[in-house]
Design a protein around this motif. Structure first.
Motif, PDB file in Angstrom:
ATOM      1  N   VAL A 156       0.851  -1.193   0.000  1.00  0.00           N
ATOM      2  CA  VAL A 156       0.000   0.000   0.000  1.00  0.00           C
ATOM      3  C   VAL A 156       0.888   1.244   0.000  1.00  0.00           C
ATOM      4  CG1 VAL A 156      -1.806   1.240   1.251  1.00  0.00           C
ATOM      5  CG2 VAL A 156      -1.748  -1.256   1.317  1.00  0.00           C
ATOM      6  N   LEU A 157       0.609   2.166  -0.910  1.00  0.00           N
ATOM      7  CA  LEU A 157       1.365   3.416  -0.977  1.00  0.00           C
ATOM      8  C   LEU A 157       0.673   4.461  -0.107  1.00  0.00           C
ATOM      9  CD1 LEU A 157       3.677   5.039  -2.280  1.00  0.00           C
ATOM     10  CD2 LEU A 157       2.090   5.633  -4.112  1.00  0.00           C
ATOM     11  N   LEU A 158       1.401   5.022   0.838  1.00  0.00           N
ATOM     12  CA  LEU A 158       0.849   6.067   1.697  1.00  0.00           C
ATOM     13  C   LEU A 158       0.969   7.395   0.952  1.00  0.00           C
ATOM     14  CD1 LEU A 158      -0.359   6.816   4.455  1.00  0.00           C
ATOM     15  CD2 LEU A 158       1.970   7.239   5.233  1.00  0.00           C
ATOM     16  N   ILE A 159      -0.141   7.903   0.456  1.00  0.00           N
ATOM     17  CA  ILE A 159      -0.150   9.145  -0.317  1.00  0.00           C
ATOM     18  C   ILE A 159      -0.063  10.389   0.579  1.00  0.00           C
ATOM     19  CG2 ILE A 159      -1.488  10.568  -1.927  1.00  0.00           C
ATOM     20  CD1 ILE A 159      -0.345   8.137  -3.321  1.00  0.00           C
ATOM     21  N   PRO A 160      -0.928  10.513   1.614  1.00  0.00           N
ATOM     22  CA  PRO A 160      -0.818  11.718   2.451  1.00  0.00           C
ATOM     23  C   PRO A 160       0.464  11.701   3.292  1.00  0.00           C
ATOM     24  CG  PRO A 160      -2.534  10.271   3.312  1.00  0.00           C
ATOM     25  CD  PRO A 160      -2.020   9.645   2.048  1.00  0.00           C
ATOM     26  N   ARG A 161       0.903  12.868   3.658  1.00  0.00           N
ATOM     27  CA  ARG A 161       2.087  12.948   4.532  1.00  0.00           C
ATOM     28  C   ARG A 161       1.807  12.202   5.827  1.00  0.00           C
ATOM     29  NH1 ARG A 161       5.852  16.914   3.025  1.00  0.00           N
ATOM     30  NH2 ARG A 161       5.078  18.223   1.348  1.00  0.00           N
ATOM     31  N   ILE A 168       3.341   9.500 -10.240  1.00  0.00           N
ATOM     32  CA  ILE A 168       2.575   8.453  -9.554  1.00  0.00           C
ATOM     33  C   ILE A 168       2.623   7.110 -10.283  1.00  0.00           C
ATOM     34  CG2 ILE A 168       0.319   9.074 -10.555  1.00  0.00           C
ATOM     35  CD1 ILE A 168       0.903   7.915  -6.952  1.00  0.00           C
ATOM     36  N   GLU A 169       2.512   7.125 -11.587  1.00  0.00           N
ATOM     37  CA  GLU A 169       2.492   5.865 -12.326  1.00  0.00           C
ATOM     38  C   GLU A 169       3.817   5.110 -12.181  1.00  0.00           C
ATOM     39  OE1 GLU A 169       0.643   4.158 -16.435  1.00  0.00           O
ATOM     40  OE2 GLU A 169       0.888   6.316 -16.224  1.00  0.00           O
ATOM     41  N   VAL A 215       4.132   3.753  -8.555  1.00  0.00           N
ATOM     42  CA  VAL A 215       3.295   2.569  -8.322  1.00  0.00           C
ATOM     43  C   VAL A 215       3.942   1.332  -8.934  1.00  0.00           C
ATOM     44  CG1 VAL A 215       1.098   1.497  -8.975  1.00  0.00           C
ATOM     45  CG2 VAL A 215       1.119   3.789  -8.003  1.00  0.00           C
ATOM     46  N   ARG A 216       4.444   1.472 -10.136  1.00  0.00           N
ATOM     47  CA  ARG A 216       5.110   0.331 -10.784  1.00  0.00           C
ATOM     48  C   ARG A 216       6.417  -0.024 -10.080  1.00  0.00           C
ATOM     49  NH1 ARG A 216       4.070   2.407 -16.619  1.00  0.00           N
ATOM     50  NH2 ARG A 216       2.028   1.521 -16.994  1.00  0.00           N
ATOM     51  N   GLY A 217       7.223   0.997  -9.789  1.00  0.00           N
ATOM     52  CA  GLY A 217       8.527   0.760  -9.170  1.00  0.00           C
ATOM     53  C   GLY A 217       8.442   0.139  -7.787  1.00  0.00           C
ATOM     54  N   MET A 218       7.408   0.484  -7.034  1.00  0.00           N
ATOM     55  CA  MET A 218       7.239  -0.063  -5.685  1.00  0.00           C
ATOM     56  C   MET A 218       6.323  -1.286  -5.674  1.00  0.00           C
ATOM     57  SD  MET A 218       6.885   3.252  -3.260  1.00  0.00           S
ATOM     58  CE  MET A 218       8.336   4.068  -2.639  1.00  0.00           C
ATOM     59  N   ASN A 219       5.821  -1.670  -6.847  1.00  0.00           N
ATOM     60  CA  ASN A 219       4.929  -2.816  -6.988  1.00  0.00           C
ATOM     61  C   ASN A 219       3.707  -2.692  -6.072  1.00  0.00           C
ATOM     62  OD1 ASN A 219       4.197  -5.222  -8.235  1.00  0.00           O
ATOM     63  ND2 ASN A 219       5.083  -6.454  -6.590  1.00  0.00           N
ATOM     64  N   ILE A 220       3.061  -1.529  -6.109  1.00  0.00           N
ATOM     65  CA  ILE A 220       1.890  -1.253  -5.274  1.00  0.00           C
ATOM     66  C   ILE A 220       0.709  -2.084  -5.759  1.00  0.00           C
ATOM     67  CG2 ILE A 220       0.277   0.547  -4.510  1.00  0.00           C
ATOM     68  CD1 ILE A 220       3.202   0.787  -3.417  1.00  0.00           C
ATOM     69  N   THR A 221       0.085  -2.829  -4.852  1.00  0.00           N
ATOM     70  CA  THR A 221      -1.043  -3.687  -5.220  1.00  0.00           C
ATOM     71  C   THR A 221      -2.383  -3.152  -4.725  1.00  0.00           C
ATOM     72  OG1 THR A 221      -0.724  -5.029  -3.242  1.00  0.00           O
ATOM     73  CG2 THR A 221       0.379  -5.758  -5.263  1.00  0.00           C
ATOM     74  N   PRO A 274      -6.839   9.839  -3.631  1.00  0.00           N
ATOM     75  CA  PRO A 274      -7.914  10.654  -4.182  1.00  0.00           C
ATOM     76  C   PRO A 274      -8.093  10.406  -5.683  1.00  0.00           C
ATOM     77  CG  PRO A 274      -6.019  12.008  -3.560  1.00  0.00           C
ATOM     78  CD  PRO A 274      -5.716  10.619  -3.149  1.00  0.00           C
ATOM     79  N   PRO A 275      -9.314  10.605  -6.186  1.00  0.00           N
ATOM     80  CA  PRO A 275      -9.589  10.370  -7.603  1.00  0.00           C
ATOM     81  C   PRO A 275      -8.704  11.186  -8.545  1.00  0.00           C
ATOM     82  CG  PRO A 275     -11.636  10.705  -6.401  1.00  0.00           C
ATOM     83  CD  PRO A 275     -10.513  10.995  -5.448  1.00  0.00           C
ATOM     84  N   GLY A 276      -8.299  12.369  -8.131  1.00  0.00           N
ATOM     85  CA  GLY A 276      -7.456  13.203  -8.982  1.00  0.00           C
ATOM     86  C   GLY A 276      -6.142  12.523  -9.343  1.00  0.00           C
ATOM     87  N   LEU A 277      -5.542  11.813  -8.403  1.00  0.00           N
ATOM     88  CA  LEU A 277      -4.304  11.091  -8.696  1.00  0.00           C
ATOM     89  C   LEU A 277      -4.562   9.855  -9.540  1.00  0.00           C
ATOM     90  CD1 LEU A 277      -2.057  11.242  -5.511  1.00  0.00           C
ATOM     91  CD2 LEU A 277      -1.638  12.240  -7.746  1.00  0.00           C
ATOM     92  N   LEU A 278      -5.697   9.240  -9.357  1.00  0.00           N
ATOM     93  CA  LEU A 278      -6.049   8.075 -10.161  1.00  0.00           C
ATOM     94  C   LEU A 278      -6.147   8.462 -11.637  1.00  0.00           C
ATOM     95  CD1 LEU A 278      -6.819   5.104 -10.175  1.00  0.00           C
ATOM     96  CD2 LEU A 278      -9.178   5.788  -9.761  1.00  0.00           C
ATOM     97  N   ALA A 279      -6.614   9.668 -11.903  1.00  0.00           N
ATOM     98  CA  ALA A 279      -6.739  10.147 -13.281  1.00  0.00           C
ATOM     99  C   ALA A 279      -5.380  10.366 -13.944  1.00  0.00           C
ATOM    100  CB  ALA A 279      -7.544  11.444 -13.304  1.00  0.00           C
ATOM    101  N   CYS A 280      -4.320  10.413 -13.162  1.00  0.00           N
ATOM    102  CA  CYS A 280      -2.973  10.656 -13.692  1.00  0.00           C
ATOM    103  C   CYS A 280      -2.263   9.382 -14.122  1.00  0.00           C
ATOM    104  CB  CYS A 280      -2.123  11.375 -12.644  1.00  0.00           C
ATOM    105  SG  CYS A 280      -2.722  12.994 -12.214  1.00  0.00           S
TER     106      CYS A 280
END
Length: 101
Positions: A27-32, A67-68, A71-77, A82-88
């Motif tokens: 899991v990637l922790l997005i917020p600080r 972000i992309e 996610v790939r480099g850390m193998n986030i599953t 937030p939806p805004g980052l998902l759109a990226c």
């Protein structure tokens, strides 16, 4: 915003029942980490034995464009963001198995 211990526990139990995951999830922790919003992700991840991945400090201000690759480099599953980052990014081209946005 103050979060009561009971609220954190209740949220963790809810997430575990509605969004169960494997101990191999990452899991990637997005917020600080200092932000109250990170508490639920931290508790949920550790309580289920998953791996919590932190955004490197040099990428924190560049998440929309990085972000992309992150996610790939850390193998986030498991993606909790937030939806805004998902759109990226293109989730189908990543190791993500579950999205909570």
């Amino acid at each position: 915003v103050e979060i009561e211990h009971r609220s954190v526990s209740n949220f963790g139990n809810y997430m575990a029942s509605d969004y169960p995951h494997l101990d191999v999830d990452r899991v990637l922790l997005i917020p600080r980490i200092s932000w109250d919003g990170s508490v639920n992700t931290i508790v949920y991840t550790f309580a289920r034995g998953a791996v919590l991945c932190l955004v490197p400090p040099d990428m924190a201000g560049k998440l929309p464009e990085k972000i992309e690759g992150l996610v790939r480099g850390m193998n986030i599953t498991r993606y909790i963001a937030p939806p805004g980052l998902l759109a990226c990014m293109e989730p189908s081209a990543s190791p993500i198995r579950h999205i909570i946005s």
